[in-house]
Design a protein around this motif. Sequence first.
Motif, PDB file in Angstrom:
ATOM      1  N   PHE A  51       0.627  -1.755  -0.481  1.00  0.00           N
ATOM      2  CA  PHE A  51      -0.096  -0.522  -0.138  1.00  0.00           C
ATOM      3  C   PHE A  51       0.538   1.450  -0.168  1.00  0.00           C
ATOM      4  CE2 PHE A  51      -2.826  -3.160   1.247  1.00  0.00           C
ATOM      5  CZ  PHE A  51      -4.463  -3.025   0.586  1.00  0.00           C
ATOM      6  N   GLU A  52       0.189   2.084   0.147  1.00  0.00           N
ATOM      7  CA  GLU A  52       0.959   3.148  -0.120  1.00  0.00           C
ATOM      8  C   GLU A  52       1.449   4.107   0.960  1.00  0.00           C
ATOM      9  OE1 GLU A  52      -1.266   6.389  -3.418  1.00  0.00           O
ATOM     10  OE2 GLU A  52      -2.482   6.440  -1.538  1.00  0.00           O
ATOM     11  N   ASN A  53       1.068   3.785   1.943  1.00  0.00           N
ATOM     12  CA  ASN A  53       2.180   3.522   3.653  1.00  0.00           C
ATOM     13  C   ASN A  53       1.768   2.482   4.140  1.00  0.00           C
ATOM     14  OD1 ASN A  53      -0.909   4.702   5.225  1.00  0.00           O
ATOM     15  ND2 ASN A  53      -0.528   6.428   3.864  1.00  0.00           N
ATOM     16  N   ASP A  54       1.831   2.263   5.481  1.00  0.00           N
ATOM     17  CA  ASP A  54       1.742   1.473   6.708  1.00  0.00           C
ATOM     18  C   ASP A  54       0.043   1.699   7.490  1.00  0.00           C
ATOM     19  OD1 ASP A  54       4.258   1.949   6.832  1.00  0.00           O
ATOM     20  OD2 ASP A  54       4.896   1.150   8.399  1.00  0.00           O
ATOM     21  N   LYS A  55      -0.156   2.904   7.728  1.00  0.00           N
ATOM     22  CA  LYS A  55      -1.077   2.913   7.809  1.00  0.00           C
ATOM     23  C   LYS A  55      -2.372   2.719   6.835  1.00  0.00           C
ATOM     24  CE  LYS A  55      -5.004   6.704   9.071  1.00  0.00           C
ATOM     25  NZ  LYS A  55      -5.173   8.149   8.631  1.00  0.00           N
ATOM     26  N   GLN A  56      -2.476   2.738   5.377  1.00  0.00           N
ATOM     27  CA  GLN A  56      -3.300   1.392   4.757  1.00  0.00           C
ATOM     28  C   GLN A  56      -2.796  -0.272   4.613  1.00  0.00           C
ATOM     29  OE1 GLN A  56      -2.423   3.628   0.825  1.00  0.00           O
ATOM     30  NE2 GLN A  56      -3.832   5.096   1.221  1.00  0.00           N
ATOM     31  N   ALA A  57      -1.929  -0.334   5.353  1.00  0.00           N
ATOM     32  CA  ALA A  57      -2.083  -1.769   5.744  1.00  0.00           C
ATOM     33  C   ALA A  57      -2.010  -1.728   6.503  1.00  0.00           C
ATOM     34  CB  ALA A  57      -0.237  -2.035   5.470  1.00  0.00           C
ATOM     35  N   SER A  58      -2.342  -1.124   7.426  1.00  0.00           N
ATOM     36  CA  SER A  58      -2.648  -1.558   8.926  1.00  0.00           C
ATOM     37  C   SER A  58      -4.901  -1.707   9.069  1.00  0.00           C
ATOM     38  CB  SER A  58      -2.789  -0.824   9.535  1.00  0.00           C
ATOM     39  OG  SER A  58      -3.209  -0.718  10.999  1.00  0.00           O
ATOM     40  N   MET A  59      -5.170  -0.788   8.420  1.00  0.00           N
ATOM     41  CA  MET A  59      -6.686  -0.371   7.954  1.00  0.00           C
ATOM     42  C   MET A  59      -6.898  -2.127   7.323  1.00  0.00           C
ATOM     43  SD  MET A  59      -7.115   3.331   7.243  1.00  0.00           S
ATOM     44  CE  MET A  59      -8.969   3.658   7.638  1.00  0.00           C
ATOM     45  N   ALA A  60      -6.201  -1.910   6.107  1.00  0.00           N
ATOM     46  CA  ALA A  60      -6.903  -3.105   5.477  1.00  0.00           C
ATOM     47  C   ALA A  60      -6.564  -4.582   6.146  1.00  0.00           C
ATOM     48  CB  ALA A  60      -5.452  -3.449   4.368  1.00  0.00           C
ATOM     49  N   ARG A  61      -5.415  -4.594   6.619  1.00  0.00           N
ATOM     50  CA  ARG A  61      -5.702  -5.783   7.679  1.00  0.00           C
ATOM     51  C   ARG A  61      -6.726  -6.088   8.582  1.00  0.00           C
ATOM     52  NH1 ARG A  61      -4.691  -7.973  12.332  1.00  0.00           N
ATOM     53  NH2 ARG A  61      -3.993  -5.953  13.623  1.00  0.00           N
ATOM     54  N   LYS A  62      -6.871  -4.858   9.567  1.00  0.00           N
ATOM     55  CA  LYS A  62      -7.928  -5.230  10.275  1.00  0.00           C
ATOM     56  C   LYS A  62      -9.161  -5.476   9.762  1.00  0.00           C
ATOM     57  CE  LYS A  62      -5.492  -1.683  13.560  1.00  0.00           C
ATOM     58  NZ  LYS A  62      -5.271  -0.452  14.254  1.00  0.00           N
TER      59      LYS A  62
END
Lengths: 97, 112
Positions: free
Chosen positions: A14-25
């Motif tokens: 993803f573009e950043n860690d925050k997006q990856a975290s939101m997608a995982r959750k």
Amino acid sequence: MSELSHRLSISIPFENDKQASMARKTMAVDPVLKSNELLIKFNQEENKLICQFMGTSDRVIRVAISNVIDNVKTIIECFDEFDGKDDVQFEEKQETI
Amino acid sequence: MTQDLVPTAHYESPSEPKGYDFIPGDGPHSTIGETTKISDIVINAGGQDRDTPSEAKDTALGQLRARLTTIQDKINIFLTNKMKEEKSSKELKDLEKKMLDEGVDEGSSDNE
């Protein structure tokens, strides 16, 4: 339980860690049906979402991964449309008489 | 210029012990997948795909969505072929077993 001998992992940046975290959750809350045939793990490594599928056959892996990718694409589209944009408060339009 | 977001995948199974890697490749990529749209039979019968995805924007995330569709197609085709191979292999084993069993029966009948 049959052996989960078929394995497939997919790494989605993803573009950043925050997006990856939101997608995982978002993905992690979906329960896995037939857990004796299939196990799915969602992990985050920096800006990447790692989805691991372990199943008893190619058939269960195929159904699961196509479904997960469809859902991840919807999440990506949401980020593309809304992430980083200014918040907008929508108000009900008053009808003029 | 936007950064390229490229998804990758890796598969392993008893029939593929060394593993198999999936990459989207150079493209062009599209959000319209070959393996995720409604079947040609339905389309030819006048059916419409009401879940057609929107086109990819010219953004990093838009291109990621298109690349993900390409890799989804590659995985779906690969696993479908694996399923066919497994089915053929099972049918061959069943045929072999049946022939061997019948061979035993034939031998038995010869003795009668």
